[in-house]
Design a protein around this motif. Structure first.
Motif, short mmCIF file in Angstrom:
data_model
loop_
_atom_site.label_atom_id
_atom_site.label_comp_id
_atom_site.label_asym_id
_atom_site.label_seq_id
_atom_site.Cartn_x
_atom_site.Cartn_y
_atom_site.Cartn_z
N THR A 118 2.01 10.41 12.37
CA THR A 118 0.86 9.70 11.81
C THR A 118 1.24 8.32 11.31
O THR A 118 0.55 7.36 11.59
CB THR A 118 0.27 10.50 10.65
OG1 THR A 118 0.17 11.85 11.05
CG2 THR A 118 -1.08 9.98 10.29
N LEU A 119 2.36 8.23 10.59
CA LEU A 119 2.68 6.95 9.97
C LEU A 119 3.14 5.95 11.03
O LEU A 119 2.71 4.80 11.04
CB LEU A 119 3.79 7.18 8.94
CG LEU A 119 4.08 6.06 7.97
CD1 LEU A 119 2.84 5.68 7.24
CD2 LEU A 119 5.12 6.52 6.97
N ALA B 292 0.85 -1.18 0.00
CA ALA B 292 0.00 0.00 0.00
C ALA B 292 0.89 1.23 0.00
O ALA B 292 1.98 1.21 0.55
CB ALA B 292 -0.90 0.02 1.24
N LEU B 293 0.39 2.32 -0.62
CA LEU B 293 1.15 3.55 -0.61
C LEU B 293 0.46 4.67 0.14
O LEU B 293 1.04 5.70 0.41
CB LEU B 293 1.41 4.04 -2.05
CG LEU B 293 2.48 3.28 -2.78
CD1 LEU B 293 2.52 3.72 -4.22
CD2 LEU B 293 3.81 3.55 -2.14
N ASN B 294 -0.80 4.47 0.50
CA ASN B 294 -1.57 5.49 1.17
C ASN B 294 -1.13 5.58 2.61
O ASN B 294 -0.93 4.57 3.27
CB ASN B 294 -3.04 5.08 1.10
CG ASN B 294 -3.92 6.22 1.45
OD1 ASN B 294 -3.58 7.05 2.26
ND2 ASN B 294 -5.08 6.24 0.84
N ILE B 295 -0.96 6.80 3.12
CA ILE B 295 -0.42 6.97 4.47
C ILE B 295 -1.35 6.36 5.51
O ILE B 295 -0.91 5.66 6.43
CB ILE B 295 -0.18 8.46 4.79
CG1 ILE B 295 0.89 9.02 3.87
CG2 ILE B 295 0.25 8.64 6.22
CD1 ILE B 295 1.22 10.45 4.15
N ALA B 296 -2.66 6.56 5.35
CA ALA B 296 -3.59 6.05 6.35
C ALA B 296 -3.58 4.53 6.36
O ALA B 296 -3.57 3.89 7.42
CB ALA B 296 -4.98 6.58 6.08
N THR B 297 -3.56 3.92 5.14
CA THR B 297 -3.54 2.46 5.08
C THR B 297 -2.26 1.90 5.69
O THR B 297 -2.27 0.93 6.43
CB THR B 297 -3.65 1.99 3.63
OG1 THR B 297 -4.52 2.85 2.94
CG2 THR B 297 -4.13 0.58 3.55
N LEU B 298 -1.13 2.51 5.35
CA LEU B 298 0.13 2.07 5.91
C LEU B 298 0.12 2.19 7.43
O LEU B 298 0.59 1.29 8.13
CB LEU B 298 1.28 2.92 5.36
CG LEU B 298 1.83 2.54 4.00
CD1 LEU B 298 2.86 3.55 3.59
CD2 LEU B 298 2.44 1.18 4.05
N ALA B 299 -0.41 3.31 7.91
CA ALA B 299 -0.40 3.51 9.36
C ALA B 299 -1.22 2.46 10.08
O ALA B 299 -0.92 2.06 11.19
CB ALA B 299 -0.90 4.91 9.70
N SER B 300 -2.31 1.97 9.42
CA SER B 300 -3.12 0.96 10.10
C SER B 300 -2.52 -0.41 9.96
O SER B 300 -2.89 -1.32 10.69
CB SER B 300 -4.54 0.98 9.54
OG SER B 300 -4.49 0.56 8.20
N ARG B 301 -1.57 -0.60 9.00
CA ARG B 301 -1.04 -1.94 8.80
C ARG B 301 0.35 -2.15 9.37
O ARG B 301 0.84 -3.26 9.39
CB ARG B 301 -0.95 -2.25 7.30
CG ARG B 301 -2.28 -2.43 6.66
CD ARG B 301 -2.09 -2.86 5.24
NE ARG B 301 -3.37 -2.99 4.58
CZ ARG B 301 -3.54 -3.39 3.35
NH1 ARG B 301 -2.46 -3.69 2.63
NH2 ARG B 301 -4.73 -3.48 2.82
N ILE B 302 1.03 -1.09 9.80
CA ILE B 302 2.44 -1.21 10.18
C ILE B 302 2.58 -2.04 11.43
O ILE B 302 1.82 -1.89 12.39
CB ILE B 302 3.04 0.20 10.37
CG1 ILE B 302 3.64 0.65 9.06
CG2 ILE B 302 4.08 0.25 11.43
CD1 ILE B 302 4.51 1.84 9.18
#
Lengths: 111, 516, 329
Positions: free
Chosen positions: B272-273, B200-210
């Protein structure tokens, strides 16, 4: 009250200070006006005091490199390596970048 | 109808106008100047209306090419794939700074660049730089962030080396190009690592998956160092005096906003990330150490400089240290709710308020330096003297800017520094002491500049300053005085939403994924 | 609305107190200095006569000077230094205590010195420039120990109390720190008091730290080209600054009042507190200005800078460390 900044532990209001300044300015200007008159001197009275030496205008002005001699002299042991570190060489810029990258990676890796 | 498309318009209008500028300059020079100023003025109005929207309604999500982030492509992707622009309090804060600074830079350039050649390329690059900065601040997608980062790097390097008749300009542009490319490539590498892991490249998606594996730690280190270098943190700061000194004066003002846009990127990554998963204490201390080093080394190097713009560039490094210090303290106590509410949030508000104040007074100082260079043609302080006899307006604006940067009451520098001192001391008292010390050293170096350039007997011929330059400097002075007299309005309405937006990263994620 | 009225009347009152008592302390200081040197010395009201004589003389602006800066700086210097008195407790609570705090006082203390420096630079004479830049170097150097002292005291207070106006001088004066710390804290506070008493003559540019105004070396230094009413204004602002520094030292370290031991009506309490404050300020000025002035010779500027950056700073950091150890044990 408008204009009052409350940081977590202190207060600052610029408007009240300015009000005090205005009142004080009126008082002080009144005292100032009790003095003698202002005269723009010319000729010998107006020249800067140099114990009687005559100098042209360029030499009167103290240059920027000579200001704060006392400070740079007292902190010489701090300034010499600092000035030496700023070489202007692009290779040094990149090596500083890599050094900081290494340190941050080690520190962040230990998190 | 415009209200729905505001973020895309704010990025798109300067970009399209940039490509129209060379065509218009073939018709008439004055028309092109008015066109550029008009475009940037319209952008300022759009930014202000978007600001009202965000402050009243919350985070503004804009999807390029679809109506909602959840609409999938025909092949059945189940997560946001389109480029999403997400505007929250912090993004709109940086956008306000960028739009004001770009508009005033363009107004100032009317008279400043009047006698130079190649002005159509200058204005094109200026508009591209502004569009790139807006893109960096609004985007919610990591690779898009990298693209706009590269756009601003190329435009900035072109503008730094604009005066190709001076050898130093070309050398400065070369050094800037090398450092920017290096930083951007490391950022790209980190984005690639994150994409490879989480798809994923979207910041919100990355932040929820990290999940914070070893690869994520490497990516964090690369992102922090690359973005901190572009913001000008010590010890990677050495390109900053070269670049800021050789660019034309209004461009230096916009370059300051450019460095602050990468500072915004740094905060977005840290808060955020990665904000939910890591223990922010160590990362906070890294940023605090970078801040303290920048403050101290920046100002002590500035005290011994002889060229007027190099001195001011070192001060830009030092003030960036204040912002890193304030927000770093907030980052370090992010997990401790009690400390966060008592002083952490206030420290972040101080650092963020300082970003806006710094853009204003540093811009004013660079514009006065430009006025001095325009009037006399000399850049070395050893050759100047006695300018206050004839250039009264520039002297007064310089005094206002110098008092603001030194933190003298009642200007805006004092308000933001007060917030930083009175919240950072709780975390560690030595940080507050070093910040106070740096403040007085700043005052000392600006008194030195005032003495050697403005006071003294008249030994240089001066030209009169044109009206557009005085107008731009006057606007900045009015903003400085207004923010200094009413700091609580600015902090409550503009800065506090930005600090809250950084701290509440769950809101950022939920705005895209929650509604999907 | 009441605060507006209070600040207007308070400004007039504070101007009167600052100027009159400042010049009075200057006179007492000269008289005691003379007696310590086995002379008779001028009468105690001599500074008033000095100011009156200066105001009678003509105000001469040199040829190369920048007129508006040259004439404006003495006025701004006196205005800003009197405005500090609005925020400092003088036995009673300060007039604008809810609108300004200790960090504001610290920054406002920079303003008169900067005005003097800019006035010296605006004279466009080499002696004045050299004197003014020495004053600036001294200002840079004393800021580190002063900042450490102030932040150490407030930090230690914030560990005991949690209030939202810890930085205001009203709070600091109401909660003296000597009662609430252990052994390490008392030693640390004593060290910080010594550092502040060393910083006081440096800030006021008295001997042995009066390199900016060295009469024997640079012919009057930064005041070389000033005469008449401008010089009179700088003279008065120096006197008021002495009162301000003394009252800051008293407010930080000795804010005790004696009116609680007697039972008088309230306005007599104010008068007694103010008189006791004047006595304490006199003791501070005697110890840190007069005695030091009589005993030492003048130091060189790089000696002063080195002395402040290395030994005095390390001493103040040791004081901070002792206060920190006090919270741990």
């Amino acid at each position: 009250m408008i204009g009052t900044l409350e940081t977590g532990y202190g207060v600052w209001s610029a408007l009240y200070w300015l009000l005090g300044l205005v009142v004080l300015f009126i008082i002080v200007y009144f005292i100032y006006s009790l003095g003698g008159k202002t005269v723009k001197a010319s000729g010998d009275k107006g020249k800067p005091f140099l114990s009687g030496n005559e100098m042209e205008k360029e030499k009167i002005h103290v240059k920027a490199s000579n200001i704060y001699w006392g400070f740079t002299e007292a902190l010489k042991s701090y300034y010499t390596p600092l000035k030496g570190g700023h070489t202007g060489n692009i290779n040094d810029y990149v090596s500083w970048f890599v050094v900081v990258l290494a340190i941050v990676l080690i520190l962040a890796g230990g998190l | 109808m415009i209200n729905e498309h505001l973020p895309a318009l704010i990025i798109g209008i300067p970009l399209l106008a940039a490509f129209a500028t060379p065509l218009i300059s073939k018709i008439n020079d004055k028309l092109r100047n008015i066109f550029v100023i008009g475009i940037l003025g319209a952008t300022l109005c759009l930014v202000i209306s978007l600001a009202f929207n965000v402050f009243n309604n919350g985070i503004f999500v804009y999807v390029m090419g679809a109506k909602s982030p959840g609409l999938t492509l025909p092949s059945g992707y189940k997560m946001p794939v389109r480029i999403i622009l997400e505007v929250d309090g912090m993004s709109i804060f940086m956008a306000i700074i960028t739009s004001i600074v770009s508009l005033l830079g363009a107004i100032y350039s009317w008279a400043f660049m009047h006698k130079e050649t190649g002005k159509d390329k200058y204005y094109t690059l200026l508009l591209i730089l502004a569009a790139g900065m807006f893109g960096m601040e609004f985007t919610g997608d990591m690779f898009n962030f990298f693209v706009f980062l590269e756009i601003t790097s190329i435009a900035a390097c072109g503008l730094v080396g604009f005066r190709i008749n001076r050898g130093e300009s070309s050398e400065a542009a070369f050094k800037t190009m090398v450092m920017y490319t290096l930083g951007a490539l490391f950022v790209l590498f980190a984005i690639g690592i994150l994409y490879g892991e989480y798809d994923a490249l979207n910041i919100a998606t990355l932040a929820s998956r990290i999940r914070y594996t070893m690869l994520d730690k490497i990516a964090l280190g690369l992102l922090v160092t690359g973005l901190a270098m572009k913001a000008g943190a010590v010890p990677m700061h050495m390109w900053v005096p070269d670049a800021y000194a050789e660019a034309p004066a209004p461009i230096t003002m916009i370059l300051v906003a450019n460095s602050q846009a990468s500072l915004y990127g740094l905060f977005r990554v840290c808060f955020t990330l990665y904000g939910l998963t890591i223990s922010t204490y160590t990362l906070g201390w890294i940023i605090i150490i970078l801040g303290v080093l920048s403050m101290f080394i920046g100002v002590t190097m500035a005290l011994i400089q002889k060229k007027i713009k190099r001195l001011m560039a070192y001060h830009a490094i030092s003030q960036t240290g204040y912002m890193l210090l304030g927000v770093g303290v907030g980052l370090a106590v992010l997990s401790d709710a009690n400390a966060l509410n008592t002083y952490g949030l206030k420290a972040m508000e101080g650092g963020i308020f300082h970003i806006m104040n710094h853009a204003m007074y540093k811009g004013l100082l660079f514009l006065t330096a430009g006025a001095v260079i325009y009037a006399t043609g000399k850049r070395n302080l050893n050759e100047l003297g006695g300018l206050a006899h004839k250039m009264k307006f520039t002297a007064i604006f310089f005094i206002i800017g110098a008092a603001a940067i030194a933190g003298l009451p009642p200007f805006n520098g004092f308000a933001s520094k007060l917030i930083i001192y009175e919240s950072v001391y709780k975390f560690n008292p030595m940080l507050s002491v070093i910040a106070m010390l740096v403040s007085i050293l700043t005052l000392a170096s600006f008194v030195k500049v005032f003495q050697s350039a403005f006071l003294g007997p008249e030994i240089i011929e001066v030209k009169k300053e044109p009206k557009s330059m005085i107008f731009a400097m006057l606007c900045l002075s009015v903003i400085i005085i207004a923010f200094g007299l009413f700091p609580d309005i600015v902090v409550d309405k503009i800065v506090a939403p930005a600090a809250n937006a950084l701290v509440n990263s769950m809101q950022y994620i939920a705005a895209i994924l929650g509604g999907a | 609305m009441i605060l507006v009225l209070k600040s207007v009347i308070g400004a007039c009152l504070v101007a009167f107190i600052g100027i009159v008592f400042g010049l009075l302390y200057k006179g007492i200081d000269r008289k005691l200095h003379a007696h310590m040197q086995m002379r008779v010395g001028p009468p105690v009201t001599q500074p008033f006569k000095d100011v009156r004589k200066l105001f009678l003389k003509e105000n001469l602006v040199p040829e190369n000077a920048v007129d508006w800066v040259f004439n404006l700086m003495p006025v701004i210097s006196l205005v800003s230094v009197i405005s500090i008195l609005l925020y400092v407790p003088m036995g009673v609570d300060p007039i604008l205590s809810t609108k300004g705090d200790l960090i504001l006082v610290l920054y406002l203390l920079m303003l008169p010195a900067v005005c003097m420096i800019l006035g010296g630079f605006a004279s466009s004479s080499p002696y004045a420039t050299v004197g003014a830049q020495r004053e600036m170097v001294m200002m840079i150097s004393y800021e580190f120990p002063l900042a450490v002292t102030i932040i150490a005291i407030v930090w230690r207070l914030s560990k005991i109390y949690s209030a939202s106006n810890i930085f205001t001088l009203q709070f600091i004066a109401a909660h003296p720190l000597w009662n609430n710390v252990g052994v390490f804290g008392v030693i640390g506070l004593a060290i910080l008091l010594a550092v502040l008493l060393i910083v006081t003559p440096i800030e006021l540019s008295k001997i042995p730290f009066d390199v900016p105004e060295a009469e024997t070396e640079i012919a009057g230094g930064l005041l070389a080209e000033y005469s008449g009413k401008n010089l009179g204004m700088f003279y008065i602002s120096d006197a008021v600054k002495t009162v301000v520094m003394a009252s800051i030292v008293v407010a930080l370290f000795f804010p005790y009042n004696i009116s609680q031991y007697f039972s008088f009506p309230q306005y007599v309490d104010y008068v007694i507190d103010f008189a006791f404050f004047l006595f304490k300020a006199f003791v501070v000025i005697f110890v840190s200005v007069t005695v030091v002035r009589t005993s030492f010779a003048r130091l060189k500027i790089d000696q002063i800078a080195h002395m402040l950056w290395v030994p005095v700073t390390i001493t103040s950091i040791i004081g901070l460390l002792l206060l920190y150890l006090d919270t741990v044990f």
